[in-house]
Scaffold this active site. Structure first.
Site, short mmCIF file in Angstrom:
data_model
loop_
_atom_site.label_atom_id
_atom_site.label_comp_id
_atom_site.label_asym_id
_atom_site.label_seq_id
_atom_site.Cartn_x
_atom_site.Cartn_y
_atom_site.Cartn_z
N ASP A 13 0.86 -1.19 0.00
CA ASP A 13 0.00 0.00 0.00
C ASP A 13 0.89 1.24 0.00
O ASP A 13 2.12 1.14 -0.11
CB ASP A 13 -1.02 -0.04 1.16
CG ASP A 13 -0.38 0.19 2.52
OD1 ASP A 13 0.86 0.30 2.61
OD2 ASP A 13 -1.13 0.27 3.51
N CYS A 70 2.88 -3.49 3.99
CA CYS A 70 2.06 -2.33 4.32
C CYS A 70 2.80 -1.57 5.42
O CYS A 70 4.00 -1.77 5.60
CB CYS A 70 0.64 -2.73 4.71
SG CYS A 70 0.49 -3.78 6.17
N THR A 72 2.62 -1.56 8.85
CA THR A 72 3.11 -2.43 9.93
C THR A 72 3.31 -3.87 9.47
O THR A 72 3.99 -4.64 10.16
CB THR A 72 2.09 -2.48 11.07
OG1 THR A 72 0.84 -2.95 10.54
CG2 THR A 72 1.90 -1.10 11.70
N HIS A 103 10.12 -24.31 8.96
CA HIS A 103 9.08 -25.02 9.70
C HIS A 103 7.67 -24.81 9.15
O HIS A 103 6.82 -25.69 9.31
CB HIS A 103 9.09 -24.59 11.18
CG HIS A 103 10.24 -25.18 11.95
ND1 HIS A 103 10.28 -25.21 13.32
CD2 HIS A 103 11.40 -25.75 11.53
CE1 HIS A 103 11.42 -25.79 13.73
NE2 HIS A 103 12.12 -26.11 12.65
N HIS A 138 7.24 -31.35 9.91
CA HIS A 138 6.61 -30.06 9.64
C HIS A 138 5.58 -30.17 8.52
O HIS A 138 4.56 -29.48 8.53
CB HIS A 138 7.67 -29.01 9.32
CG HIS A 138 8.66 -28.86 10.43
ND1 HIS A 138 8.32 -28.35 11.67
CD2 HIS A 138 9.96 -29.23 10.52
CE1 HIS A 138 9.38 -28.39 12.46
NE2 HIS A 138 10.39 -28.91 11.79
#
Ligand code: RB5
Length: 150
Positions: A13, A70, A72, A103, A138
């Site tokens: 963004d 973005c 955060t 993992h 995994h």
């Protein structure tokens, strides 16, 4: 499997436009094909629109790997992980990027353009690209994702 040269679909963004450009240049410099879905300026946009463009293309198998950025990284993570077969990992340092590959077989890397500087972000990208999935136990754990009914 090491798919470090697979084409990458990338989106962001407005809050992460400058970092997205740096990441894109880095990938191109490594000879990786990049599909950039925008945004392409710092004019305000809604991150779900760009998260959806990238996550839908990873979800349907058109791209094996994507990168979303973005402000955060939180909003893009929330959007991306709504898509089936998407395992989006918000990473702020290289160890998380490594473990998300080893993992969790993460197929979308998420970062925060207001959180992580360019040098660190490019190191996170490098580690994320170069680290293979460990498989084994995994893989069995990831199979259980398909049985989770939301
Ligand atoms: C945009 O202001 C900001 O909310 C967005 O980039 C992101 O951080 C949301 O999670």
């Amino acid at each position: 499997m090491n798919d470090s040269n697979t084409p990458i679909i990338i989106g962001c963004d407005h809050a992460a436009y400058p970092l997205k450009e740096k990441v894109k240049d880095y990938l191109i410099g490594k000879g990786i094909d990049v599909e950039d879905v925008g945004t392409n300026s710092e004019k305000s946009v809604d991150y779900p629109d760009f998260g959806k463009k990238v996550a839908s293309m990873v979800s349907n198998g058109n791209f094996k790997r994507g990168i979303l950025i973005c402000g955060t990284g939180i909003g893009m993570s929330m959007v991306a992980n709504k898509f089936s077969h998407v395992r989006a990992a918000l990473c702020t340092e290289p160890f998380s990027a490594e473990m998300s590959r080893r993992h969790n077989d993460s197929n979308i890397l998420v970062m925060g353009g207001r959180m992580t500087g360019e040098t660190l972000a490019l190191e996170i990208v490098r580690v994320w690209l170069e680290t293979p999935f460990d498989g084994g136990r995994h893989q069995a754990r990831l199979k259980k994702f398909d049985t989770i009914d939301s």
